[in-house]
Motif scaffolding. Structure first.
Motif, PDB file in Angstrom:
ATOM      1  N   LEU A 237     -22.981   2.249   3.821  1.00 39.99           N
ATOM      2  CA  LEU A 237     -21.624   1.787   3.522  1.00 39.99           C
ATOM      3  C   LEU A 237     -21.566   0.268   3.376  1.00 39.99           C
ATOM      4  O   LEU A 237     -20.601  -0.266   2.837  1.00 39.99           O
ATOM      5  N   ALA A 238     -22.595  -0.421   3.858  1.00 42.07           N
ATOM      6  CA  ALA A 238     -22.652  -1.882   3.720  1.00 42.07           C
ATOM      7  C   ALA A 238     -23.300  -2.266   2.392  1.00 42.07           C
ATOM      8  O   ALA A 238     -24.039  -1.486   1.790  1.00 42.07           O
ATOM      9  N   ASP A 239     -23.021  -3.478   1.932  1.00 50.89           N
ATOM     10  CA  ASP A 239     -23.664  -3.987   0.721  1.00 50.89           C
ATOM     11  C   ASP A 239     -25.057  -4.532   1.019  1.00 50.89           C
ATOM     12  O   ASP A 239     -25.952  -4.457   0.189  1.00 50.89           O
ATOM     13  N   ARG A 240     -25.183  -5.092   2.219  1.00 55.09           N
ATOM     14  CA  ARG A 240     -26.478  -5.654   2.623  1.00 55.09           C
ATOM     15  C   ARG A 240     -26.686  -5.323   4.099  1.00 55.09           C
ATOM     16  O   ARG A 240     -25.745  -5.365   4.886  1.00 55.09           O
ATOM     17  N   VAL A 241     -27.930  -5.011   4.472  1.00 54.77           N
ATOM     18  CA  VAL A 241     -28.248  -4.674   5.856  1.00 54.77           C
ATOM     19  C   VAL A 241     -29.475  -5.454   6.302  1.00 54.77           C
ATOM     20  O   VAL A 241     -30.531  -5.392   5.657  1.00 54.77           O
ATOM     21  N   LEU A 242     -29.333  -6.206   7.377  1.00 49.23           N
ATOM     22  CA  LEU A 242     -30.472  -6.819   8.052  1.00 49.23           C
ATOM     23  C   LEU A 242     -30.796  -5.951   9.261  1.00 49.23           C
ATOM     24  O   LEU A 242     -29.941  -5.743  10.130  1.00 49.23           O
TER      25      LEU A 242
END
Length: 462
Positions: free
Chosen positions: A375-380
């Protein structure tokens, strides 16, 4: 057990649950000592209230005379204070055992479920505090003066944890059952075992007690059918006793009409993001009604509710981007969190900084975490917080998680340490982003570092 005039020693007194128990023990008239590995605002507050707190754990910290010792679940054999207590033949209790003894004889409202316990407990405590109720919350409520209060009225609101079957030490008058999902499988084995655990807890209700359960959760419904006490339901399901009518969270903040058995009770307006909190609030309203609280007053208290630390907590802004900290560590909770962030920050790029809590949970719910984080655009992805685990190889599951997210089109990156994460966020964050730090471990330290050093943060990974 009467706590007045007792001498109690708490090992791990700075912990979220144990510190609350120490506070209510002091208010109940006990003499309290304790220790923790490091000083904190919590230990300082307990000292100001009258507790004798030692930093560092040593056998000599135990008073010469002590009636019993309370230890957190994290304390194991080899702890010098625990070993000393056992060598002296002292009564040693886990946190949940002591909580059960302390509240025996109170009218106990026990909030249970896989998710939402802390938020629902703190909501209910805020509603009932005006009636003199006591409470103990496994977090730091932003509206209340403390996480725990002994209170002057018979009612006592408590967060009731299922880990290690802890809630079986409690003596409920009402159980508020939010949901049942697979978790703590190291204790229960499988989802059927989890369901049986909650059924065993509900069975502790006396025949004149009340089960308040989520009618939208099939496992809660099954547990309710086995209960030999009064049953009251809440949710969206047709036929639920308590319902939300016209629920709308399009603004990021939930509002709805509340009805009880077809009668309008008033309008719910929450000022914390996330539709899920509306259902937590509905359960809290129903429990407050059972405790004799006027619905209008309860709804007004919920309008003023500000949440709990580490539950969609707005820490500040970094380079113009909102910074959110949340304790979510189960994939369902992560999904609800990111959906709430989507609603609240619809026009922003959503950047999730995720730290799994235990490799067993990450591996056991791997696919569920993938789809929640997508659901996030970017994941760290940070290294997993391996609480209660040994012998794991860090890095491999985190890299696998990144690959699965990348296959779904998510910009994902695995990072070995917090310094690298801080440098990456310093280099890539802009005013159109929203940063969400996710996990029950120490991932929020990255956010705190960013905010503290933002005028002068370098791109060093040191």
């Amino acid at each position: 057990m009467e706590f007045a005039n007792k001498t109690i020693h708490f090992i791990g007194i700075g912990g979220a649950g144990v510190s609350g128990l120490a506070r209510v023990a002091l208010e109940a008239g006990a003499s309290v000592s304790g220790s923790d590995l490091k000083a904190s605002p919590i230990t300082q507050a307990l000292e100001e209230q009258g507790a004798r707190v030692s930093i560092g754990q040593r056998a000599e910290n135990l008073p010469r005379h002590v009636d019993f010792v309370v230890a957190t679940a994290a304390v194991r054999a080899g702890n010098p204070e625990l070993d000393e207590a056992r060598q002296r033949g002292l009564c040693v209790m886990k946190y949940a055992q002591a909580l059960g003894e302390l509240t025996r004889g109170r009218v106990n409202i026990c909030v249970a479920g896989t998710h939402g316990k802390t938020s629902t407990t703190s909501m209910l405590a805020q509603i009932l505090r005006g009636q003199g109720a006591g409470w103990i919350v496994g977090g730091e409520p932003l509206n209340l003066e403390a996480s725990a209060c002994w209170g002057s009225a018979p009612h006592f609101v408590m967060e009731s944890c299922e880990y290690d079957r802890s809630f079986l030490h409690l003596h409920p008058s009402l159980v508020l059952l939010n949901n049942i999902e697979a978790d703590h499988l190291d204790v229960y084995g499988d989802i059927e075992g989890v369901e049986r655990g909650f059924a065993d807890f509900v069975a502790r209700l006396p025949r004149h007690g009340t089960l308040l359960y989520n009618a939208d959760d099939p496992r809660c419904v099954r547990v309710a059918r086995q209960a030999h006490c009064r049953r009251v339901s809440f949710g969206q399901a047709e036929g639920a006793d308590w319902r939300l009518i016209g629920l709308d969270a399009s603004s990021g903040f939930a509002q709805a009409e509340v009805s009880c058995q077809g009668e309008r009770m008033g309008a719910l307006h929450l000022n914390i993001p996330g539709q899920v909190y509306a259902f937590n609030a509905l359960g809290a309203l129903a429990a407050a009604h059972w405790a004799g609280c006027d619905s209008a007053r309860a709804l007004e208290a919920l309008r003023e509710y500000r949440g709990v630390k580490r539950r969609f907590e707005m820490l500040g802004r970094f380079k113009g981007a909102p910074v959110i900290d949340d304790y979510a560590h189960h994939p369902s909770a992560v999904k609800q969190l990111l959906q709430a962030a989507r609603d609240a920050f619809a026009s922003r790029r959503l950047v999730a900084v995720f730290q799994a809590h235990q490799y067993q949970r990450l591996n056991g719910f791997f696919e569920e975490f993938v789809h929640a984080l997508a659901l996030a655009d970017r994941v760290l992805v940070m290294r997993t917080y391996a609480a209660r685990e040994q012998g794991v190889i860090p890095g491999i599951p985190e890299q696998a998680l990144c690959r699965e997210l990348q296959a779904l089109g998510v910009d994902a990156l695995a990072l070995e340490n917090f310094g690298l994460a801080a440098a990456e966020l310093d280099a890539s964050t802009g005013p159109s982003d929203a940063l969400v730090f996710i996990g029950a471990g120490d991932v929020n330290e990255i956010a705190l570092e960013l905010l503290a050093n933002q005028p002068c943060l370098t791109r060093s990974a040191a």
